[in-house]
Design an enzyme around this catalytic site. Structure first.
Site, PDB file in Angstrom:
ATOM      1  N   LYS A   1       1.180  -0.725  -0.159  1.00  0.00           N
ATOM      2  CA  LYS A   1       0.082  -0.110   0.407  1.00  0.00           C
ATOM      3  C   LYS A   1       0.590   0.974   0.268  1.00  0.00           C
ATOM      4  O   LYS A   1       1.210   1.168   1.451  1.00  0.00           O
ATOM      5  CB  LYS A   1      -0.883  -0.215   0.902  1.00  0.00           C
TER       6      LYS A   1
ATOM      7  N   GLU B   1       9.310   1.635  11.365  1.00  0.00           N
ATOM      8  CA  GLU B   1      10.388   2.949  10.608  1.00  0.00           C
ATOM      9  C   GLU B   1       9.653   4.164  11.529  1.00  0.00           C
ATOM     10  O   GLU B   1       8.886   4.445  10.543  1.00  0.00           O
ATOM     11  CB  GLU B   1      11.074   2.850   9.329  1.00  0.00           C
TER      12      GLU B   1
ATOM     13  N   GLU C   1       9.281  17.223  14.868  1.00  0.00           N
ATOM     14  CA  GLU C   1       9.360  16.968  13.956  1.00  0.00           C
ATOM     15  C   GLU C   1       8.465  17.305  12.716  1.00  0.00           C
ATOM     16  O   GLU C   1       7.097  17.416  12.018  1.00  0.00           O
ATOM     17  CB  GLU C   1       8.879  14.898  13.047  1.00  0.00           C
TER      18      GLU C   1
ATOM     19  N   CYS D   1      13.950  10.952   7.009  1.00  0.00           N
ATOM     20  CA  CYS D   1      13.665  11.287   8.247  1.00  0.00           C
ATOM     21  C   CYS D   1      15.381  11.432   9.361  1.00  0.00           C
ATOM     22  O   CYS D   1      14.510  11.635  10.313  1.00  0.00           O
ATOM     23  CB  CYS D   1      12.953   9.553   8.283  1.00  0.00           C
TER      24      CYS D   1
HETATM   25  P1  NAD Z   1       2.036   8.621   6.964  1.00  0.00           P
HETATM   26  O1  NAD Z   1       2.591   7.676   8.710  1.00  0.00           O
HETATM   27  O2  NAD Z   1       1.279   9.682   6.774  1.00  0.00           O
HETATM   28  O3  NAD Z   1       1.452   7.704   5.765  1.00  0.00           O
HETATM   29  C1  NAD Z   1       2.904   6.815   5.807  1.00  0.00           C
HETATM   30  C2  NAD Z   1       1.707   5.741   5.164  1.00  0.00           C
HETATM   31  O4  NAD Z   1       0.617   5.189   5.793  1.00  0.00           O
HETATM   32  C3  NAD Z   1       1.054   5.677   4.026  1.00  0.00           C
HETATM   33  O5  NAD Z   1       1.119   4.802   2.539  1.00  0.00           O
HETATM   34  C4  NAD Z   1      -0.403   6.105   3.946  1.00  0.00           C
HETATM   35  O6  NAD Z   1      -1.216   5.914   3.516  1.00  0.00           O
HETATM   36  C5  NAD Z   1      -0.336   4.800   6.043  1.00  0.00           C
HETATM   37  N1  NAD Z   1      -1.179   5.620   6.073  1.00  0.00           N
HETATM   38  C6  NAD Z   1      -1.820   6.336   7.204  1.00  0.00           C
HETATM   39  N2  NAD Z   1      -2.447   5.769   7.868  1.00  0.00           N
HETATM   40  C7  NAD Z   1      -2.405   4.163   7.851  1.00  0.00           C
HETATM   41  C8  NAD Z   1      -4.021   3.593   8.822  1.00  0.00           C
HETATM   42  N3  NAD Z   1      -3.838   4.125   9.727  1.00  0.00           N
HETATM   43  N4  NAD Z   1      -3.230   2.301   8.748  1.00  0.00           N
HETATM   44  C9  NAD Z   1      -2.216   1.964   7.493  1.00  0.00           C
HETATM   45  N5  NAD Z   1      -1.863   3.005   6.964  1.00  0.00           N
HETATM   46  C10 NAD Z   1      -1.760   4.347   7.204  1.00  0.00           C
HETATM   47  O7  NAD Z   1       3.626   9.336   7.012  1.00  0.00           O
HETATM   48  P2  NAD Z   1       4.702   9.831   5.488  1.00  0.00           P
HETATM   49  O8  NAD Z   1       3.650  11.664   6.133  1.00  0.00           O
HETATM   50  O9  NAD Z   1       3.692   9.214   4.222  1.00  0.00           O
HETATM   51  O10 NAD Z   1       5.887  10.102   5.661  1.00  0.00           O
HETATM   52  C11 NAD Z   1       6.959  11.096   6.645  1.00  0.00           C
HETATM   53  C12 NAD Z   1       7.287  10.233   7.556  1.00  0.00           C
HETATM   54  O11 NAD Z   1       7.955   9.216   7.490  1.00  0.00           O
HETATM   55  C13 NAD Z   1       7.852  11.549   8.687  1.00  0.00           C
HETATM   56  O12 NAD Z   1       7.569  10.593   9.371  1.00  0.00           O
HETATM   57  C14 NAD Z   1       9.368  10.526   8.686  1.00  0.00           C
HETATM   58  O13 NAD Z   1      10.429  11.079   9.406  1.00  0.00           O
HETATM   59  C15 NAD Z   1       8.342   9.342   8.545  1.00  0.00           C
HETATM   60  N6  NAD Z   1       9.855   8.481   7.907  1.00  0.00           N
HETATM   61  C16 NAD Z   1      10.970   7.190   8.686  1.00  0.00           C
HETATM   62  C17 NAD Z   1      11.519   7.014   7.555  1.00  0.00           C
HETATM   63  C18 NAD Z   1      12.372   6.463   8.580  1.00  0.00           C
HETATM   64  O14 NAD Z   1      13.384   4.932   8.421  1.00  0.00           O
HETATM   65  N7  NAD Z   1      13.059   6.147  10.395  1.00  0.00           N
HETATM   66  C19 NAD Z   1      11.997   6.750   6.882  1.00  0.00           C
HETATM   67  C20 NAD Z   1      11.609   7.517   5.979  1.00  0.00           C
HETATM   68  C21 NAD Z   1      10.227   8.332   6.443  1.00  0.00           C
END
Ligand code: NAD
Length: 491
Positions: free
Chosen positions: A175, A250, A382, A284
């Site tokens: 997804k 992550e 963040e 991140c």
């Molecule tokens: P997000 O949490 O908004 O979304 C990530 C994914 O989760 C998307 O595909 C979204 O559709 C899905 N999602 C959202 N709500 C959900 C739910 N209730 N159930 C299941 N899936 C759901 O994150 P984002 O804004 O896309 O990404 C940015 C974030 O990712 C930042 O906080 C960043 O630090 C983090 N990040 C972490 C790493 C790491 O390795 N630690 C790497 C890259 C990004």
């Protein structure tokens, strides 16, 4: 740009209810294309396909060498498409093309790396117990696994999950983030062209609260590997509890870069600037908190300002662009609110100039929050944009305490020419990954991930395949007639 469908059981299909959503270009704010909006029914079909491909299809039982020929073919096909995928990635996310080209090129290596890793490291151990037993372990794939990915480095992060999942014999329902669907669709096309058996890899586009939540709750899915925001990770863990799924998290970060007075000034400056302003600050592991020693604060700040003045903002498709627009309106507003908050909290906000011709996109200029303190909200939360708190420190212990006084623990960077201090500080900072006198150069073998609110579990290296995408099974074999208690035998 063609409209995008779901990829379920080896076919590209519309959503069951026919719904679609707009995919918007963050530079022009124009609609790039329509994307099928998957929901519960689509997720059920994809999970059914992945489950039956695992149980009855050839994938899980295929000779290892044969499975790896598919994995390596995927890598070859990615290599052939690097230029196209980099363009898609920049169109979708606003990331500068010079940066997406490098990220995409590394995605092919994710598949090759896991082909090698599975062939060399996915094996169990044997435990001889005197002459009585030989016990051994085998590592078996889990079955259908769900992968949920963010928009900030979509192709790189997606392949970082898909490669170990498939190479170790699982089947996958992906997804992807709704804000960056293009490269996930391209990956489905590549995996299809590689001839991977139907049902082994499926993609359900759609929103997190609908498609993502349905994937987390599906009983056929054995594990969820998630990369995204901390708050989403918490929701997913709660929702995964009913079916007791394994989860890998992550999550977000607020990583420190610590510059001591004896550091190599120019290199530390290069690293600090690159570490916050590359990938539009939507990174991140970004060093969003700069701790600089009091004695060099003035000169370091002046040098930072000069760099900020010169960073090239503009069209993500221009090879010269260093900073592109943020991903969408909501994120632009969030980052802008934090910059207003920084002023209210007492920071001296210093920004680069936005060039003409960029007023349409979601641009936030490179931003320094000067004279920040570690306890301000802007230094604790963040922001996920090109915004860095600049905080001064005077002693080693003070800076360690400040670096750790935060919810997150993903990465950290230490700059000093004192070798003992470098190690001491790196070992004292609570983060999953530390770099000493280095920018964030990644080695695919290291455990990648964070502690505290930055995550649970590690991706990368043998950790992904031995600790997450497989289950160890211990088999105990008697070598002789060891004693067995004889209950109920009294004659
Ligand atoms: P997000 O949490 O908004 O979304 C990530 C994914 O989760 C998307 O595909 C979204 O559709 C899905 N999602 C959202 N709500 C959900 C739910 N209730 N159930 C299941 N899936 C759901 O994150 P984002 O804004 O896309 O990404 C940015 C974030 O990712 C930042 O906080 C960043 O630090 C983090 N990040 C972490 C790493 C790491 O390795 N630690 C790497 C890259 C990004």
């Amino acid at each position: 740009m063609e409209n995008i469908q779901l990829y379920v059981n080896g076919s590209f299909v519309p959503a069951v209810d026919g719904r679609t959503f707009d995919n918007v270009n963050p530079f022009t704010k124009e609609v790039t294309n329509q994307v099928a909006a998957g929901d519960q029914a689509d997720v059920e079909q994809a999970c059914e396909a992945a489950d039956s491909a695992f149980k009855t299809g050839p994938w899980g039982h295929m000779p290892l060498k044969e499975r790896m020929t598919y994995i390596e073919r995927i890598a070859d096909l990615i290599d052939e498409s690097v230029a196209d995928i980099a363009v898609m990635e920049s169109l979708d996310t606003g990331l500068p093309i010079s940066q997406t080209k490098k990220m995409v090129a590394r995605a092919a290596e994710n598949f090759r790396f896991y082909s090698r890793m599975v062939q060399t490291h996915l094996h169990g151990d044997a435990y001889q117990v005197d002459d009585a037993f030989i016990n051994y372990t085998v590592y078996q794939p889990l079955g259908a696994v769900g992968l949920i990915t963010p928009w900030n480095a979509p192709f790189m992060l997606t392949t970082w999950k898909v490669a170990p999942a498939l190479a170790s014999g699982n089947t996958v329902v992906l997804k992807p983030a709704e804000l960056s669907p293009l490269s996930a669709n391209k990956l489905a096309q590549i995996i299809d062209a590689a001839g991977v058996p139907k049902g082994v890899f499926n993609v359900v586009h759609g929103y997190g609260e609908t498609a993502g939540a349905a994937l987390v709750q599906n009983d056929k899915v054995k594990a969820i590997s998630f990369t995204g925001e901390t708050v989403t990770g918490k929701t997913i863990i709660k929702n995964a509890a009913d079916s007791l799924k394994k989860t890998s998290m992550e999550l977000g970060g607020k990583s420190p870069i610590i510059v001591f007075d004896d550091a190599d000034f120019e290199r530390a400056l290069d690293a600090a600037v690159w570490g916050i302003f590359s990938f539009n600050g939507e990174r991140c592991t970004a060093n969003s908190r700069l701790f600089v020693h009091t004695s060099i604060k003035q000169t370091f700040t002046e040098a930072l300002k000069k760099r900020v003045d010169q960073i090239k903002m503009g069209d993500p498709m221009d090879n010269q662009t260093e900073l592109g627009p943020l991903i969408d309106q909501a994120h632009f507003e969030k980052v802008s609110r934090y910059i207003e908050m920084a002023e209210k909290e007492g920071c001296d906000v210093y920004q680069g100039q936005q060039p003409s011709g960029t007023s349409d996109g979601y641009f936030v200029p490179p931003t320094l929050l000067l004279n920040a303190t570690n306890d301000m909200r802007v230094s604790q939360e963040e922001i996920f944009g090109p915004v860095m708190s600049v905080i001064e420190f005077s002693t080693e212990q003070d800076v360690i305490d400040m670096a750790n006084a935060v919810e997150y623990g993903l990465a950290g960077y230490v700059w000093t020419n004192d070798i003992k201090r470098g190690h001491r500080v790196a070992q004292a900072v609570d983060a999953g990954m530390l770099w000493i006198n280095a920018q964030n150069v990644r080695d695919l073998r290291i455990p990648f991930g964070g502690m505290k609110s930055s995550g649970i579990g590690r991706e990368g290296g043998h950790h992904a395949i031995l600790e997450f995408y497989t289950e160890p099974k211990a088999i105990h074999v008697a070598l002789g007639d060891h004693p067995i208690p004889q209950f109920g035998k009294h004659d």
